[in-house]
Write a protein that holds these residues in place. Structure first.
Motif, mmCIF file in Angstrom:
data_model
loop_
_atom_site.group_PDB
_atom_site.id
_atom_site.type_symbol
_atom_site.label_atom_id
_atom_site.label_comp_id
_atom_site.label_asym_id
_atom_site.label_seq_id
_atom_site.Cartn_x
_atom_site.Cartn_y
_atom_site.Cartn_z
ATOM 1 N N ILE A 129 7.184 -29.378 -118.384
ATOM 2 C CA ILE A 129 8.633 -29.389 -118.474
ATOM 3 C C ILE A 129 9.291 -28.303 -117.627
ATOM 4 O O ILE A 129 10.360 -28.517 -117.059
ATOM 5 N N ASP A 130 8.663 -27.136 -117.512
ATOM 6 C CA ASP A 130 9.259 -26.076 -116.696
ATOM 7 C C ASP A 130 8.197 -25.059 -116.297
ATOM 8 O O ASP A 130 7.021 -25.171 -116.699
ATOM 9 N N ALA A 131 8.602 -24.082 -115.515
ATOM 10 C CA ALA A 131 7.654 -23.087 -115.021
ATOM 11 C C ALA A 131 7.052 -22.277 -116.159
ATOM 12 O O ALA A 131 5.888 -21.858 -116.087
ATOM 13 N N GLY A 132 7.822 -22.040 -117.205
ATOM 14 C CA GLY A 132 7.298 -21.302 -118.343
ATOM 15 C C GLY A 132 6.161 -22.032 -119.024
ATOM 16 O O GLY A 132 5.201 -21.408 -119.500
ATOM 17 N N ALA A 133 6.244 -23.352 -119.076
ATOM 18 C CA ALA A 133 5.166 -24.142 -119.674
ATOM 19 C C ALA A 133 3.893 -24.021 -118.864
ATOM 20 O O ALA A 133 2.786 -23.926 -119.416
ATOM 21 N N VAL A 134 4.017 -24.031 -117.540
ATOM 22 C CA VAL A 134 2.841 -23.855 -116.679
ATOM 23 C C VAL A 134 2.239 -22.474 -116.893
ATOM 24 O O VAL A 134 1.013 -22.324 -117.023
ATOM 25 N N ALA A 135 3.078 -21.454 -116.933
ATOM 26 C CA ALA A 135 2.582 -20.078 -117.117
ATOM 27 C C ALA A 135 1.842 -19.943 -118.442
ATOM 28 O O ALA A 135 0.813 -19.249 -118.520
ATOM 29 N N LYS A 136 2.334 -20.612 -119.481
ATOM 30 C CA LYS A 136 1.659 -20.556 -120.784
ATOM 31 C C LYS A 136 0.269 -21.159 -120.698
ATOM 32 O O LYS A 136 -0.709 -20.577 -121.197
ATOM 33 N N VAL A 137 0.146 -22.323 -120.051
ATOM 34 C CA VAL A 137 -1.159 -22.972 -119.927
ATOM 35 C C VAL A 137 -2.103 -22.112 -119.097
ATOM 36 O O VAL A 137 -3.290 -21.961 -119.436
ATOM 37 N N VAL A 138 -1.599 -21.535 -118.017
ATOM 38 C CA VAL A 138 -2.424 -20.649 -117.181
ATOM 39 C C VAL A 138 -2.982 -19.501 -118.013
ATOM 40 O O VAL A 138 -4.178 -19.174 -117.941
ATOM 41 N N ASP A 139 -2.140 -18.894 -118.828
ATOM 42 C CA ASP A 139 -2.577 -17.760 -119.649
ATOM 43 C C ASP A 139 -3.604 -18.199 -120.697
ATOM 44 O O ASP A 139 -4.588 -17.486 -120.951
ATOM 45 N N LEU A 140 -3.378 -19.352 -121.323
ATOM 46 C CA LEU A 140 -4.303 -19.811 -122.352
ATOM 47 C C LEU A 140 -5.677 -20.127 -121.763
ATOM 48 O O LEU A 140 -6.710 -19.800 -122.360
ATOM 49 N N VAL A 141 -5.703 -20.769 -120.601
ATOM 50 C CA VAL A 141 -6.979 -21.080 -119.962
ATOM 51 C C VAL A 141 -7.683 -19.805 -119.527
ATOM 52 O O VAL A 141 -8.903 -19.655 -119.705
#
Length: 490
Positions: free
Chosen positions: A340-352
């Motif tokens: 949905i947005d850049a913040g969502a991508v950043a969250k997934v990057v951090d979790l992985v």
């Protein structure tokens, strides 16, 4: 940011059909400030919509309150007929509405078309429920009087919907509210307001009276909704969103003892036993994990596989996920759209990254891709430890986190080791095991040998910190009804 002129002609034409104002008392209202809506696959501007403030909210509540008595007195058959017309209108307008949804939210067009059908079905289901509201009549056990039990609409309802299913979550709330005789004020998510504005336009055209449905878009949800919640004219709040926000809303609702229903976060376990049909389990995992690009509260968050079939399942799943095309949702055959947005991508990057640091292995994907757009590839992680952050929060992305278990008891214990309890999934060919495990799982819903549980005819909701109440099914309309007892002296 790109300009709206970079949209394709058919995309620009679809967006141009959507009203961009606030819908209050049957009229479209402009505001001085506006809220930009962007395409998450490109970052391009789609539209600027009205940005409601607190007074707009109170005006909408006034409209709903003024319309409440008349709508409650409208015969149930008439309310049902209006909902049936709305059901037909959505289906007839599927292509336009699906394109609007894909542009503002990112999901592939095939999924968007499916959501329009799903959304329309809530109107049909609750149109049928509207004429089946019942009560009761009985003699008092001691004699001398009779008990009459009737159901009446709760009253003006505040409906707050999320961005991930921008049409279906609206109809899942508006349908039972209107069927029960309640007026409403709808606040869609700021990321995806266009679908709800298009729906408001349709409801107006099919004959919903002025003031019965009001729609407010805003960049500041808290400032808009709190005055409405604290106003005694509001009698019901239905919210779908994060547990953290839900808890804050519950605190506000407590001040006026407002009726609430909450569909909050999830942390769904997906259990694969050694006697499962692995091909069916993989297809179920794809459905439970990749629906909406993983951005669903029902998404499989922790995939637990019995050790003897772990490698075979992981290989099959990785092969299937690797074959899914990624791209803009409007393109043919795309399955993995943008987040949905850049913040969502950043969250997934951090979790992985956290899972990898704790020992998880990458079987597929695992790295963000360059823009434009908010894309993250389908990913399979194996040997994910229970202390990884992604085991304790919603991933909301296309990441399948796999871990092995040995015994049924262990699988159940690990599945239930979470404060959430929305849905779980079980794959086994043993009927006895399937029922035994399903009953032991501490969730409001279970998918037994199926990866999708949502259905307008079934009650949707969770336990623990995943929410309060149910939406859909025969119980969904009860959330918008009060039970009244009338004692009659003979």
């Amino acid at each position: 940011m790109l300009t709206e002129n970079t949209l394709r002609p058919q995309e620009r034409a679809a967006i141009a059909t959507v009203p961009t104002g606030l819908f209050i008392a049957g009229q479209w209202r402009t505001t001085e400030a506006t809220l930009p809506v962007v395409d998450p696959s490109t970052g391009q501007l789609l539209a600027d919509v009205a940005d409601a403030k607190a007074q707009d909210g109170l005006d909408a509540l006034t409209a709903a309150s003024d319309a409440q008595a008349g709508w409650a007195a409208t015969p149930a058959r008439e309310r049902s007929d209006i909902l049936m017309r709305a059901h037909r209108a959505l289906l007839d307008d599927t292509e336009r509405l699906a394109l609007i949804m894909t542009l503002e939210m990112g999901k592939p067009l095939t999924e968007a078309r499916g959501e329009i059908a799903y959304a329309a079905e809530f109107f049909r289901w609750f149109a049928e429920e509207a004429v089946r509201l019942d009560g009761g009549y009985m003699a008092a056990p001691a004699g001398g009087s009779r008990f009459l039990v009737t159901k009446q609409p709760v009253g003006p309802s505040l409906l707050i919907t999320p961005w991930n299913f921008p049409m279906a979550m609206g109809t899942r709330k508006i349908g039972p509210a209107l069927a029960a005789g309640c007026t409403c004020v709808v606040k869609p998510a700021e990321q995806t307001p266009l679908s709800m504005l298009a729906l408001a336009d349709i409801l107006d055209r099919v004959g919903v009276p002025s003031g019965v449905v009001n729609v407010l878009t805003t960049s500041d949800p808290g400032a808009l909704t709190e005055p409405m919640i604290l106003d005694s004219r509001s009698r019901k709040l239905s919210f779908t969103g994060s547990t953290a926000v839900g808890k804050r809303l519950l605190e506000q609702c407590a001040k006026t003892v407002m009726r609430t229903s909450m569909e909050l976060g999830g942390n769904a376990p997906f259990l694969v036993f050694d006697d499962a049909d692995l091909d069916a389990a993989v297809e179920g995992a794809l459905a439970a994990k990749m629906r909406n690009i993983g951005q669903a509260c029902t998404a499989a968050n922790r995939i637990l596989v019995q050790r003897s079939v772990f490698d075979a399942f992981a290989d099959k799943l990785a092969t299937r996920l690797a074959a899914l095309p990624m791209g803009r949702g409007t393109e043919d055959d795309v399955v993995v759209g943008p987040l949905i947005d850049a913040g969502a991508v950043a969250k997934v990057v951090d979790l992985v990254a956290d899972a990898k640091q704790r020992g998880a292995a990458v079987r597929l994907g695992g790295e963000a891709v360059d823009g434009p757009g908010n894309f993250y590839p389908a990913t399979v992680l194996t040997d994910v430890p229970d202390d990884a952050d992604l085991c304790h929060t919603e991933i909301f992305g296309p990441v399948a986190a796999l871990a092995a278990f040995d015994t049924e008891e262990e699988a159940i214990a690990r599945a239930n080791d979470t404060p959430y309890g929305l849905v779980s999934y079980v794959f086994t060919e043993s009927l006895r095991r399937g029922l035994r495990v399903s009953e032991a799982l501490d969730t409001g819903m279970v998918g037994l040998n199926q990866g999708v549980v949502s259905n307008p005819a079934a009650p949707f909701g969770g336990v623990k910190e995943s929410g309060l109440g149910r939406e859909g099914g025969t119980t969904g309309i009860d959330e918008f009804l009060e039970t009244k007892y009338i004692g009659v002296k003979l």
